[in-house]
Scaffold this active site. Structure first.
Site, PDB file in Angstrom:
ATOM      1  N   LYS A   1     -16.117  -3.059 -21.495  1.00  0.00           N
ATOM      2  CA  LYS A   1     -15.001  -3.657 -22.240  1.00  0.00           C
ATOM      3  C   LYS A   1     -15.289  -5.111 -22.598  1.00  0.00           C
ATOM      4  O   LYS A   1     -14.933  -5.571 -23.663  1.00  0.00           O
ATOM      5  CB  LYS A   1     -13.669  -3.492 -21.502  1.00  0.00           C
ATOM      6  CG  LYS A   1     -13.525  -4.356 -20.279  1.00  0.00           C
ATOM      7  CD  LYS A   1     -12.173  -4.226 -19.638  1.00  0.00           C
ATOM      8  CE  LYS A   1     -12.213  -4.606 -18.174  1.00  0.00           C
ATOM      9  NZ  LYS A   1     -12.918  -5.848 -17.823  1.00  0.00           N
TER      10      LYS A   1
ATOM     11  N   ARG B   1      -3.916  -5.730 -15.780  1.00  0.00           N
ATOM     12  CA  ARG B   1      -4.593  -4.738 -14.949  1.00  0.00           C
ATOM     13  C   ARG B   1      -3.602  -3.971 -14.075  1.00  0.00           C
ATOM     14  O   ARG B   1      -4.009  -3.085 -13.335  1.00  0.00           O
ATOM     15  CB  ARG B   1      -5.588  -5.454 -14.044  1.00  0.00           C
ATOM     16  CG  ARG B   1      -7.053  -5.319 -14.493  1.00  0.00           C
ATOM     17  CD  ARG B   1      -7.879  -6.031 -13.455  1.00  0.00           C
ATOM     18  NE  ARG B   1      -9.249  -5.673 -13.445  1.00  0.00           N
ATOM     19  CZ  ARG B   1     -10.228  -6.361 -14.038  1.00  0.00           C
ATOM     20  NH1 ARG B   1      -9.937  -7.412 -14.775  1.00  0.00           N
ATOM     21  NH2 ARG B   1     -11.477  -5.992 -13.905  1.00  0.00           N
TER      22      ARG B   1
ATOM     23  N   ARG C   1     -26.384  -4.496 -14.485  1.00  0.00           N
ATOM     24  CA  ARG C   1     -25.626  -5.607 -15.075  1.00  0.00           C
ATOM     25  C   ARG C   1     -26.078  -6.948 -14.531  1.00  0.00           C
ATOM     26  O   ARG C   1     -26.382  -7.090 -13.348  1.00  0.00           O
ATOM     27  CB  ARG C   1     -24.135  -5.453 -14.746  1.00  0.00           C
ATOM     28  CG  ARG C   1     -23.464  -4.453 -15.600  1.00  0.00           C
ATOM     29  CD  ARG C   1     -22.098  -4.879 -15.984  1.00  0.00           C
ATOM     30  NE  ARG C   1     -21.167  -5.056 -14.881  1.00  0.00           N
ATOM     31  CZ  ARG C   1     -19.869  -5.065 -15.073  1.00  0.00           C
ATOM     32  NH1 ARG C   1     -19.376  -4.904 -16.273  1.00  0.00           N
ATOM     33  NH2 ARG C   1     -19.065  -5.245 -14.058  1.00  0.00           N
TER      34      ARG C   1
ATOM     35  N   ARG D   1     -23.723  -9.845 -10.114  1.00  0.00           N
ATOM     36  CA  ARG D   1     -22.426 -10.233  -9.557  1.00  0.00           C
ATOM     37  C   ARG D   1     -22.268  -9.624  -8.173  1.00  0.00           C
ATOM     38  O   ARG D   1     -22.651  -8.481  -7.954  1.00  0.00           O
ATOM     39  CB  ARG D   1     -21.303  -9.692 -10.459  1.00  0.00           C
ATOM     40  CG  ARG D   1     -20.931 -10.638 -11.554  1.00  0.00           C
ATOM     41  CD  ARG D   1     -20.113  -9.957 -12.595  1.00  0.00           C
ATOM     42  NE  ARG D   1     -18.919  -9.287 -12.077  1.00  0.00           N
ATOM     43  CZ  ARG D   1     -17.960  -8.811 -12.859  1.00  0.00           C
ATOM     44  NH1 ARG D   1     -18.056  -8.939 -14.170  1.00  0.00           N
ATOM     45  NH2 ARG D   1     -16.918  -8.207 -12.353  1.00  0.00           N
TER      46      ARG D   1
ATOM     47  N   ARG E   1     -13.848  -0.849  -6.668  1.00  0.00           N
ATOM     48  CA  ARG E   1     -13.257  -1.306  -7.934  1.00  0.00           C
ATOM     49  C   ARG E   1     -12.834  -0.118  -8.800  1.00  0.00           C
ATOM     50  O   ARG E   1     -11.820  -0.175  -9.487  1.00  0.00           O
ATOM     51  CB  ARG E   1     -14.248  -2.197  -8.685  1.00  0.00           C
ATOM     52  CG  ARG E   1     -14.469  -3.532  -7.981  1.00  0.00           C
ATOM     53  CD  ARG E   1     -15.616  -4.298  -8.580  1.00  0.00           C
ATOM     54  NE  ARG E   1     -15.341  -4.761  -9.918  1.00  0.00           N
ATOM     55  CZ  ARG E   1     -16.280  -5.021 -10.829  1.00  0.00           C
ATOM     56  NH1 ARG E   1     -17.547  -4.859 -10.534  1.00  0.00           N
ATOM     57  NH2 ARG E   1     -15.945  -5.463 -12.004  1.00  0.00           N
TER      58      ARG E   1
HETATM   59  P1  AMP Z   1     -13.784  -8.526 -14.392  1.00  0.00           P
HETATM   60  O1  AMP Z   1     -14.782  -9.590 -14.674  1.00  0.00           O
HETATM   61  O2  AMP Z   1     -12.803  -8.316 -15.497  1.00  0.00           O
HETATM   62  O3  AMP Z   1     -14.429  -7.228 -13.943  1.00  0.00           O
HETATM   63  O4  AMP Z   1     -12.914  -9.044 -13.130  1.00  0.00           O
HETATM   64  C1  AMP Z   1     -13.525  -9.302 -11.880  1.00  0.00           C
HETATM   65  C2  AMP Z   1     -12.496  -9.331 -10.771  1.00  0.00           C
HETATM   66  O5  AMP Z   1     -11.546 -10.367 -11.029  1.00  0.00           O
HETATM   67  C3  AMP Z   1     -11.666  -8.073 -10.617  1.00  0.00           C
HETATM   68  O6  AMP Z   1     -12.319  -7.078  -9.852  1.00  0.00           O
HETATM   69  C4  AMP Z   1     -10.426  -8.621  -9.900  1.00  0.00           C
HETATM   70  O7  AMP Z   1     -10.674  -8.871  -8.541  1.00  0.00           O
HETATM   71  C5  AMP Z   1     -10.253  -9.978 -10.581  1.00  0.00           C
HETATM   72  N1  AMP Z   1      -9.380  -9.879 -11.775  1.00  0.00           N
HETATM   73  C6  AMP Z   1      -9.715 -10.109 -13.069  1.00  0.00           C
HETATM   74  N2  AMP Z   1      -8.669  -9.937 -13.896  1.00  0.00           N
HETATM   75  C7  AMP Z   1      -7.631  -9.558 -13.100  1.00  0.00           C
HETATM   76  C8  AMP Z   1      -6.275  -9.208 -13.346  1.00  0.00           C
HETATM   77  N3  AMP Z   1      -5.771  -9.173 -14.589  1.00  0.00           N
HETATM   78  N4  AMP Z   1      -5.498  -8.879 -12.271  1.00  0.00           N
HETATM   79  C9  AMP Z   1      -5.974  -8.915 -11.012  1.00  0.00           C
HETATM   80  N5  AMP Z   1      -7.244  -9.214 -10.712  1.00  0.00           N
HETATM   81  C10 AMP Z   1      -8.082  -9.537 -11.738  1.00  0.00           C
END
Ligand code: AMP
Length: 211
Positions: free
Chosen positions: A13, A88, A123, A156, A167
């Site tokens: 995404k 989310r 990744r 990461r 996740r």
């Molecule tokens: P991402 O880079 O979008 O995969 O986000 C990495 C991590 O950040 C996620 O696994 C969550 O722990 C946290 N995170 C990011 N966006 C949100 C959100 N909208 N709500 C809650 N946690 C978030």
């Protein structure tokens, strides 16, 4: 145009949100990147968020809603924005509606869990600017070096296999219900993730009306 990108971790995404951000010239707002930056800088909410992120759990709604509110109030969001990784949870989506933010479309990038588990190991993310890469599907020009800022690209912490399983479970439990939420509003468009990233991008651009 205000868009939301939805998808399981590793579905691509972020990559597709970036393509659309460049095509439409509107900012891509990644709550994950904002949280990682805050964690790196050791701010109070950053440190709280880090523990949840490292465990593959979600950061609390209060924290992310606060971050989002501040970010979309900035000048560069006036002509529209792309939310990458927000909302989310259903309460986050409700908060967005309560703010009076009009969302035009919600693009779901759909990829099977099995494919995701295989992909995520490749990744990489820039430790400086947060740009994302994949060693096979979207390599940086020089291995280990970010094309955009020249800093190091790294794996990461939350892309470790055990955390990815966590996740994915979190996604199905907390985030997937948003598909129904936006389907009911007539805004959901599902793009099937393809083997070739460029092909997924073509479908994604078509979904937002860019040919
Ligand atoms: P991402 O880079 O979008 O995969 O986000 C990495 C991590 O950040 C996620 O696994 C969550 O722990 C946290 N995170 C990011 N966006 C949100 C959100 N909208 N709500 C809650 N946690 C978030």
């Amino acid at each position: 145009m205000n868009l939301i990108f939805l998808g399981a971790p590793g579905a691509g995404k972020g990559t597709q949100a970036e393509v659309v951000s460049e095509a439409l010239n509107i900012p891509q707002i990644s709550t994950g990147n904002i949280l990682r930056e805050a964690a790196k800088n050791g701010t109070e909410y950053g440190l709280k968020a880090k523990a949840a992120m490292d465990a593959g759990a979600l950061v609390s709604d209060d924290i992310v809603i606060g971050i989002l509110k501040e970010r979309i109030a900035e000048d560069d969001c006036k002509e529209g924005f792309i939310l990458d990784g927000f909302p989310r949870t259903v309460p986050q989506a409700e908060a967005l509606d309560a703010m009076g933010i009009k969302i035009d479309k919600v693009i779901e990038i759909n990829v099977a869990d099995e494919t995701i588990k295989q992909r995520v190991s490749g990744r990489r993310v820039c430790q400086g600017c947060g740009a994302s890469y994949h060693i096979e599907y979207k390599p940086s020009k020089t291995e280990g070096v970010c094309d955009k800022c020249g800093d190091k690209t790294v794996i990461r912490k939350d892309d470790q296999p055990e955390v990815v399983l966590e996740r994915l479970a979190t996604y199905h439990e907390k985030t997937a219900p948003l598909k129904d939420y936006y389907e009911k509003q007539g805004k959901l468009v599902t793009v099937e993730g393809q083997e070739e990233v460029a092909e997924t991008s073509r479908l994604t651009l078509a979904a937002v009306g860019v040919e």
